[in-house]
Write an enzyme that holds these catalytic residues in place. Sequence first.
Site, short mmCIF file in Angstrom:
data_model
loop_
_atom_site.label_atom_id
_atom_site.label_comp_id
_atom_site.label_asym_id
_atom_site.label_seq_id
_atom_site.Cartn_x
_atom_site.Cartn_y
_atom_site.Cartn_z
NE ARG A 49 -23.41 44.86 34.34
CZ ARG A 49 -24.42 45.53 33.78
NH1 ARG A 49 -24.23 46.77 33.34
NH2 ARG A 49 -25.59 44.97 33.62
NE ARG A 86 -19.53 37.75 32.81
CZ ARG A 86 -20.48 38.53 33.30
NH1 ARG A 86 -20.75 39.69 32.72
NH2 ARG A 86 -21.20 38.15 34.34
CG ASP A 233 -27.21 37.67 31.27
OD1 ASP A 233 -28.02 37.98 32.17
OD2 ASP A 233 -26.22 38.37 31.00
#
EC number: 5.3.1.23
Length: 343
Positions: A49, A86, A233
């Site tokens: 992650r 994702r 992100d």
Amino acid sequence: MKTADSLALRHDGRRLRILDQTLLPHREEWLEVPDPDAMVLHIRRLAVRGAPLIGVAAALSLATFAQDGAGPAELRLAAAHLRRARPTAVNLMWAMDRMGAILDGGRCKDDVVMAELIAEAEAIFVEDVALCEAMARQGLGLFGEGEAVLTHCNSGGLATAGIGTALGLIRRGFEAGRVTHVFVDETRPLLQGARLTAWELARLGIPHTLLTDSMAAILLREGRVQRVLLGADRVAANGDFANKVGTYGLAVQCRHHGVPFHPVAPWSTVDLACPGGDAIPIEQRDPAEVRGTWAAAGTPAFNPSFDVTPAHLVTSLVTDRGVFTAAELASGILSRPRLRPTP
Ligand SMILES: CSC[C@H]1O[C@H](OP(=O)(O)O)[C@H](O)[C@@H]1O
């Protein structure tokens, strides 16, 4: 492939392995990732992650797949599957687009394609290590003397190939004697702060205090935190950015209490094709992550993995190419080509 070694992933030249972050801090278990389909599952369950790391991991997984003999058609399918793992962290799409450019480059010989994919994945890994150090160099001047800082989620070595983004800058600030204490938001619902950031800081010997996300406002009101630094992100062209859920609320609290608020991100997290925060896709995750074992089964739950902070709440954005104030972000500075290329 050359070997690669970082806190969260390793490549021995043949096999790619990841540290399963869902088991930290109580178990340190390394898993071999045999192919991109397996990597997609690890990314989706957050065993791997962090925006920069998932891009690096996807690239290394695809290159290993090529080294293991996958042909162009299989590689294109795998790259598309990885790219969709994702939706929010743009590093994943950025890395797959770099690898995809090689696959679409019209090279006819499979061994040439394989060699170029391997070289590109290795470059993405090495560049990320350098980007982490460049962000820390750019941001170090922000700190006064003896600061207590607060961070949200995890943006350290477990989220990158290097020392991290915000947590890397905090680490270098501590080593320079400018940061003396780190307050760590636990970061509900998956507790990246409590499980991962606290683990990293303990390993580094950096004094820290864990708190629930709702306690941060007390520290800000009491003047016990001089600065908030956290990751990102996806940074849109106007400086709005997506980060772990809870970031937006923290930004509002910082503005209310006059505490400097800094997202820290490499240029690989900047998405100039995204005009503003409203255009950033926000991953909606399984409500069971919010219910945990304490809420009644079936209790409806809201579980956006990220939220968007508007650029006007940013004191300054720290990148490897420079530190940009809210006014500069509002002027469109991120889209101007005069920005120095990544070192
Ligand atoms: C260095 S950026 C890390 C960034 O990624 C985290 O999200 P997740 O744990 O879901 O991958 C969080 O938003 C961090 O700020």
